[in-house]
Design a protein around this motif. Structure first.
Motif, short mmCIF file in Angstrom:
data_model
loop_
_atom_site.label_atom_id
_atom_site.label_comp_id
_atom_site.label_asym_id
_atom_site.label_seq_id
_atom_site.Cartn_x
_atom_site.Cartn_y
_atom_site.Cartn_z
N PRO A 1 54.80 83.82 -36.64
CA PRO A 1 54.80 83.34 -35.54
C PRO A 1 55.04 83.82 -34.37
O PRO A 1 54.07 83.23 -33.20
CB PRO A 1 56.84 83.00 -35.68
CG PRO A 1 56.59 84.09 -36.75
CD PRO A 1 55.88 84.15 -37.59
N ALA A 2 54.63 84.96 -34.41
CA ALA A 2 53.81 85.53 -32.94
C ALA A 2 52.85 85.31 -32.17
O ALA A 2 52.98 85.43 -31.72
CB ALA A 2 53.54 86.89 -33.54
N SER B 1 59.08 85.13 -26.99
CA SER B 1 59.63 84.72 -28.47
C SER B 1 58.33 85.17 -28.98
O SER B 1 57.95 85.99 -30.74
CB SER B 1 58.91 83.61 -29.19
OG SER B 1 60.70 83.35 -28.46
N ALA B 2 57.03 85.10 -28.50
CA ALA B 2 55.69 85.99 -29.20
C ALA B 2 55.92 87.11 -29.26
O ALA B 2 54.95 88.52 -30.07
CB ALA B 2 54.37 85.11 -28.67
N VAL B 3 56.66 87.90 -28.06
CA VAL B 3 56.62 89.59 -27.74
C VAL B 3 57.36 90.07 -29.29
O VAL B 3 57.17 90.88 -29.76
CB VAL B 3 56.75 89.37 -26.54
CG1 VAL B 3 57.43 91.10 -26.79
CG2 VAL B 3 55.56 89.36 -25.32
N ILE B 4 58.20 89.35 -29.39
CA ILE B 4 58.99 89.60 -29.92
C ILE B 4 59.23 89.97 -31.65
O ILE B 4 59.29 90.71 -32.13
CB ILE B 4 60.69 89.30 -29.90
CG1 ILE B 4 61.50 89.27 -28.04
CG2 ILE B 4 61.33 89.52 -30.71
CD1 ILE B 4 61.89 90.53 -28.16
N TYR B 5 58.05 88.78 -31.77
CA TYR B 5 57.79 88.76 -32.63
C TYR B 5 57.17 89.41 -33.78
O TYR B 5 57.07 90.29 -34.32
CB TYR B 5 57.64 87.00 -32.95
CG TYR B 5 58.53 86.17 -33.70
CD1 TYR B 5 58.81 86.15 -36.02
CD2 TYR B 5 59.38 85.43 -33.30
CE1 TYR B 5 60.02 85.29 -36.10
CE2 TYR B 5 59.91 84.30 -33.90
CZ TYR B 5 60.59 84.64 -35.68
OH TYR B 5 61.44 83.81 -36.17
N PHE B 6 56.33 90.03 -32.79
CA PHE B 6 54.91 90.89 -33.19
C PHE B 6 55.70 92.12 -33.04
O PHE B 6 55.31 93.00 -33.45
CB PHE B 6 53.97 90.74 -31.63
CG PHE B 6 52.54 91.71 -31.67
CD1 PHE B 6 52.50 91.70 -33.13
CD2 PHE B 6 51.96 92.48 -31.19
CE1 PHE B 6 50.90 92.32 -33.08
CE2 PHE B 6 51.44 93.82 -31.46
CZ PHE B 6 50.32 93.16 -32.63
N VAL C 1 68.42 89.79 -39.39
CA VAL C 1 68.63 88.06 -39.02
C VAL C 1 68.95 88.75 -37.19
O VAL C 1 69.04 87.34 -36.95
CB VAL C 1 70.65 88.63 -39.65
CG1 VAL C 1 71.44 87.10 -38.82
CG2 VAL C 1 70.00 88.22 -41.13
N VAL C 2 69.37 90.08 -36.53
CA VAL C 2 69.78 89.85 -35.59
C VAL C 2 68.54 89.64 -34.45
O VAL C 2 68.32 88.81 -33.47
CB VAL C 2 70.63 91.17 -35.35
CG1 VAL C 2 70.76 91.16 -33.28
CG2 VAL C 2 72.25 91.04 -35.44
N LEU C 3 67.25 90.62 -34.69
CA LEU C 3 66.45 90.72 -34.00
C LEU C 3 65.75 88.76 -34.26
O LEU C 3 64.86 88.79 -33.03
CB LEU C 3 65.73 91.29 -34.25
CG LEU C 3 66.03 93.12 -34.38
CD1 LEU C 3 65.03 94.54 -35.38
CD2 LEU C 3 66.16 93.09 -32.73
N ASN C 4 65.41 88.71 -35.29
CA ASN C 4 64.89 87.32 -35.87
C ASN C 4 65.77 86.35 -35.16
O ASN C 4 64.90 85.48 -34.32
CB ASN C 4 65.29 86.82 -37.16
CG ASN C 4 64.37 85.92 -37.59
OD1 ASN C 4 63.32 85.39 -37.28
ND2 ASN C 4 65.47 84.30 -38.12
N PHE C 5 67.20 85.92 -34.72
CA PHE C 5 67.97 85.95 -33.87
C PHE C 5 67.56 85.81 -32.14
O PHE C 5 66.95 84.36 -31.66
CB PHE C 5 69.10 85.77 -33.29
CG PHE C 5 70.21 85.31 -32.32
CD1 PHE C 5 70.56 84.04 -32.13
CD2 PHE C 5 70.52 86.19 -31.73
CE1 PHE C 5 70.96 83.29 -31.30
CE2 PHE C 5 71.51 85.45 -30.64
CZ PHE C 5 71.61 84.02 -30.46
#
Length: 461
Positions: free
Chosen positions: A425-426, A316-321, A335-339
């Motif tokens: 969140p990242a 989750s940390a990597v995707i939020y970054f 919305v999709v990427l946040n999901f």
């Protein structure tokens, strides 16, 4: 079930799906208002009451710090109660919840003609009273899991159903409120009031189902001396490394979760200018439940709680970054990427109460006493401190971003809000990954060994 020297098991119907669904409805009811307030009370205060973000943060700080101490007060109070024919904990849920929900509605009620200072005082009073009452519903609800069953596997299933109930409430809040309570992307006081009334009715139905379906089977025989000496419990907790590391992780996660919940409203309202997408973002989180819930048990069984949760939060940390580094103005793509980014956090969230069970077991191993209610109340105490900090930083973050209540935000301010919504969140998830991977001591092997050691100690009593 077997009884030990610290508890008696009542000879009543066996644990089953009725208990799981009953316990699920408890957090379903809790989160109708908890998530409603966490996600939308800030925007209601700033845009309806006209309170500045900084003062709103102050309201949250004071109220949530008060709530933290009320949790411990409620926990010690519940431990001192005797068990009735309907149980020790669940009667308090049904007694307090109606008053709790009345004050929940009052939080989202705008009284016409009040001055700015009067609205501020009103916000303080209603929020603090609601939070105090919430402690006397949520603490007995959380402690009730330890008396529904003594079996560790059955307790784990209660944790899963509890998280499912909370997740379902969150989906409803995130989906319905933006669609109903906003008019032309602006918070509408009348619609917020109507929404609050609807949430109160739904929550009361859930609390009633929790009371009717759940059964308390274990009557704890507690030491009066131990019960009245909170410092003995604190001394044990100070040596409880799983507790300290999990408390640290929880503070960070609560900060990130509540900040994101508050800021996301402004993100879709002011950056994307599309609150309909916010409803969609809430709706598709149901897919998180569908995808993650069935996988939790098998993954934990193979890799362990610590190992699998660490990997999930790092994901989750990597995707939020990446979301922070690669901005998009397409609300639906976000919305999709946040999901996807939230899949890892959702996995951890389903395991949350299983970690608390490890903490309670470790406490028993170092003190010789099982203090489910006390340990749970101190755990929630720390989470409320995190909520208080989140409230302050939420208001300060909006202030730093340059947010002007009631005005159309500039592109720079909207961009600042987007940066906060992705970077917070990242960073938080990465720090919690470090806490779990390198500080939390309960690996899969150590958890299994602790369970064996406790079983031997209980058998020898």
């Amino acid at each position: 079930m077997e009884s030990n020297s610290n508890s008696n098991v009542l000879a009543i119907r066996k644990f089953g799906m009725r208990d799981k669904f009953g316990y699920m409805f408890g957090d379903f009811g809790n989160d109708f208002f908890f998530m409603f307030a966490s996600s939308f009370l800030m925007v209601f205060y700033t845009d309806v009451f006209g309170i500045s973000p900084a003062l709103t943060g102050t309201v949250f700080l004071v109220a949530r710090l008060w709530d933290a101490f009320m949790d411990v007060t409620a926990g010690r109070f519940m431990d001192s109660r005797t068990t009735t024919k309907n149980g020790k904990f669940k009667p308090w849920i049904i007694r307090i919840s109606p008053v709790l929900l009345i004050f929940g509605v009052l939080m989202f009620t705008k009284i016409p003609g009040l001055s700015s200072n009067s609205y501020l005082i009103y916000a303080f009073a209603t929020y603090i009273i609601w939070g105090s009452l919430y402690s006397f519903v949520n603490i007995p609800y959380g402690a009730m899991a330890s008396v529904i069953t003594s079996d560790s596997v059955e307790r784990a299933s209660l944790s899963t159903f509890r998280t499912t109930g909370a997740s379902l409430a969150q989906v409803i809040i995130a989906t319905a409120v933006p669609a109903v309570a906003f008019v032309n992307n602006k918070a509408d006081s009348g619609r917020f009031f109507t929404t609050a009334v609807a949430m109160a009715i739904l929550a009361m139905v859930c609390y009633t189902l929790c009371y009717k379906l759940s059964t308390e089977r274990i009557v704890a025989i507690a030491s009066v001396k131990k019960k009245n000496n909170i410092f003995v419990s604190l001394k044990g907790l100070s040596k409880n490394r799983p507790f300290i590391s999990q408390i640290s992780a929880s503070l960070i996660l609560i900060l990130a979760q509540l900040l994101s919940g508050s800021i996301n409203t402004y993100l879709y309202k002011d950056y994307f200018e599309n609150t309909a997408a916010l409803s969609l973002a809430g709706l598709i989180t149901i897919l998180n439940i569908v995808i993650i819930a069935p996988s939790v048990g098998p993954i934990i069984k193979r890799f362990g709680k610590k190992e699998s949760a660490s990997a999930a939060l790092l994901f989750s940390a990597v995707i939020y970054f990446l979301l922070f580094l690669i901005p998009t103005h397409n609300a639906y793509l976000f919305v999709v990427l946040n999901f996807i980014a939230n899949l890892g956090f959702t996995f951890f969230n389903f395991m949350l109460w299983a970690f608390v069970t490890d903490i309670i077991d470790y406490q028993e191993s170092i003190t010789g006493e099982r203090e489910d209610g006390t340990v749970y109340s101190f755990y929630t105490f720390a989470r409320k401190v995190g909520q208080a900090i989140a409230g302050v930083f939420g208001g300060l973050a909006l202030q730093i971003a340059g947010y002007v209540p009631g005005a159309h935000q500039t592109a720079e301010v909207a961009g600042n809000i987007r940066n906060l919504a992705t970077l917070i969140p990242a960073i938080a998830y990465f720090v919690v990954f470090l806490c779990l991977a390198f500080w939390y001591p309960m690996s899969k092997a150590k958890t299994e060994q602790l369970a064996k050691d406790l079983e031997k100690k209980r058998a020898s009593r």
